[in-house]
Scaffold this active site. Structure first.
Site, PDB file in Angstrom:
ATOM      1  N   CYS A  70       0.899  -1.475   0.038  1.00 43.31           N
ATOM      2  CA  CYS A  70      -0.114   0.035  -0.225  1.00 43.31           C
ATOM      3  C   CYS A  70       0.605   1.326   0.193  1.00 43.31           C
ATOM      4  O   CYS A  70       1.627   1.654   1.198  1.00 43.31           O
ATOM      5  CB  CYS A  70      -0.469  -0.314   1.164  1.00 43.31           C
TER       6      CYS A  70
ATOM      7  N   TYR B 244      -5.174   5.472  -8.596  1.00 45.90           N
ATOM      8  CA  TYR B 244      -7.505   4.728  -7.947  1.00 45.90           C
ATOM      9  C   TYR B 244      -8.196   5.807  -8.424  1.00 45.90           C
ATOM     10  O   TYR B 244      -9.794   4.789  -9.326  1.00 45.90           O
ATOM     11  CB  TYR B 244      -7.087   5.348  -6.333  1.00 45.90           C
TER      12      TYR B 244
END
Length: 315
Positions: free
Chosen positions: A55, A185
Site C-alpha cells: 500500500c 485509483y
C-alpha cells in the site's frame, strides 16, 4: 475487500458514483504529541504501526519510521499482500509480521478499538498499546506525527516539514494527492470511460508538471528531502510495475520521464528507503486482490527496471 458495519465484517467491493471512485475519509483522527495534551503522549514503546508493504499510503509512514530511527520505539506489524474476502490478514507469508495480540485479520484490530465501528478497514493504523485504541488511520497525519512528535524521546534529528516551507509543502501535497496519489485509483477503479479518461488526463498533466518542476530542482520543495517527496515517491515506485498496466495509466511510463525517473531512483537509493520497498508484495497485492479488474489474478513477470542505476541527483 470489505468493511465493518456496526462491528460486523462484510465483504463488499468499493462503490462508485456515476462511475467515480470516491475514497472514504479516515475515521480515527487523534494525534500523538510531545506533551500528551491530546491524550496520546510520544513515548518509546507505547505505539504500534500496522502497514501493508503493498500500500502506498502505508508505505509513506514506513519510510518516515525508518528515516526518523523509530524502529525500536514503535512496533510494526505487516499484513499479507492479498486482500481477499476478509480484507487485510496476517496469514503467514514472506515479509508478514503478525499482530502481537494474535489477531488473524486487521478488521479485528479495528473492532478491538471500537466494537461498533462502521467503515473501511485500511492501513496504515497507529495503535496505542497503553489505551488500547487506534490513534489514527489517516496516513498523512501519521506521517507528520512520526516526523516530529518523537524528537524529544530520541528520534533521529531531521525536520521534514520546516516551518518556512510548510505552506508550499501543503500546496504541493494537495495537488499530488488529488491527481497522482489518488489519481491512479480514480483511473483504475473508474467504471465509466469518461471518468477514467478524465482521471488519466489529470494524472499526466500533473506528472508533466512534476517533470518540469524537477528539471529545475533536486527536490519538490526546498533544497533537501521533505514530506512532499515522501508522499509522491511511493506512487512513483509503483507506477510502471502496477499503475501503467493494472490501472490503465499508460499514456507514458515513469521511465519515459527523465527527471522523474532519476528523482525516483535517487530516493530509492537513499539509505534506508530501498529496504522499505517490496515489489513482490506490491505486484502480488494489486494483481491478486482486485478480481473486478484482473479476474484471473495473473501477476505479470515484468517490467524489468534498474532501480540501482546511478541517479544524477543526490539526496
Amino acid at each position: 475487500m470489505g468493511l465493518l458495519v456496526d462491528g460486523v465484517w462484510q465483504d463488499r467491493w468499493y462503490e462508485t458514483r456515476d462511475g467515480r471512485f470516491e475514497r472514504e475519509s479516515s475515521r480515527f483522527r487523534d494525534r500523538v504529541t510531545p506533551d500528551g495534551s491530546t491524550g496520546f503522549k510520544a513515548e518509546a514503546g507505547r505505539y504500534h504501526l500496522y502497514v501493508s508493504l503493498a500500500c502506498p499510503w502505508a508505505h509513506r509512514t514506513l519510510i518516515m519510521r525508518r528515516l526518523k530511527g523509530l524502529e525500536d520505539m514503535i512496533g510494526l506489524s505487516v499484513v499479507h499482500w492479498i486482500m481477499g474476502e476478509q480484507g487485510w490478514t496476517f496469514e503467514d507469508g514472506p515479509g508478514v509480521i503478525a499482530d502481537p495480540e494474535g489477531a488473524g485479520f486487521l478488521h479485528q484490530v479495528y473492532a478491538r478499538a471500537k466494537p461498533d465501528y462502521t467503515g473501511r478497514v485500511t492501513v496504515p493504523v497507529l495503535w496505542d498499546r497503553q489505551r488500547r485504541t487506534i490513534v489514527s488511520n489517516e496516513s498523512s497525519e501519521i506521517l507528520r506525527m512520526l516526523g516530529s512528535a518523537f524528537d524529544g524521546v530520541g528520534a533521529t534529528p531531521g525536520d521534514f516539514t520546516p516551518a518556512a516551507l510548510l505552506r508550499e509543502i501543503d500546496d504541493v501535497n494537495a495537488r499530488v494527492y488529488d491527481t497522482v496519489n489518488n489519481g491512479v485509483y480514480k483511473a483504475g477503479f473508474a467504471t465509466s470511460q469518461g471518468v477514467y479518461e478524465a482521471a488519466v488526463h489529470s494524472l499526466f498533466e500533473s506528472l508533466d508538471w512534476l517533470e518540469e518542476r524537477l528539471s529545475r530542482r533536486s527536490f519538490l520543495v526546498g533544497e533537501r528531502l521533505t514530506e512532499a517527496d515522501i508522499r509522491l515517491v511511493t506512487t512513483l515506485f509503483r507506477f510502471d510495475a502496477v499503475y501503467v498496466g493494472h490501472f490503465k495509466c499508460n499514456l507514458r511510463r515513469l521511465i519515459d520521464y527523465p527527471e522523474l525517473w532519476d528523482y525516483a531512483r535517487a530516493l530509492f537509493q537513499t539509505p534506508g528507503i530501498a529496504g522499505t520497498v517490496d515489489f513482490d508484495h506490491i505486484k502480488g497485492h494489486y494483481y491478486g486482490s482486485h478480481p473486478t479488474i484482473n479476474p484471473n489474478r495473473i501477476v505479470p513477470i515484468g517490467p524489468v527496471l534498474d532501480w540501482e542505476a546511478p541517479a544524477r541527483r543526490r539526496v
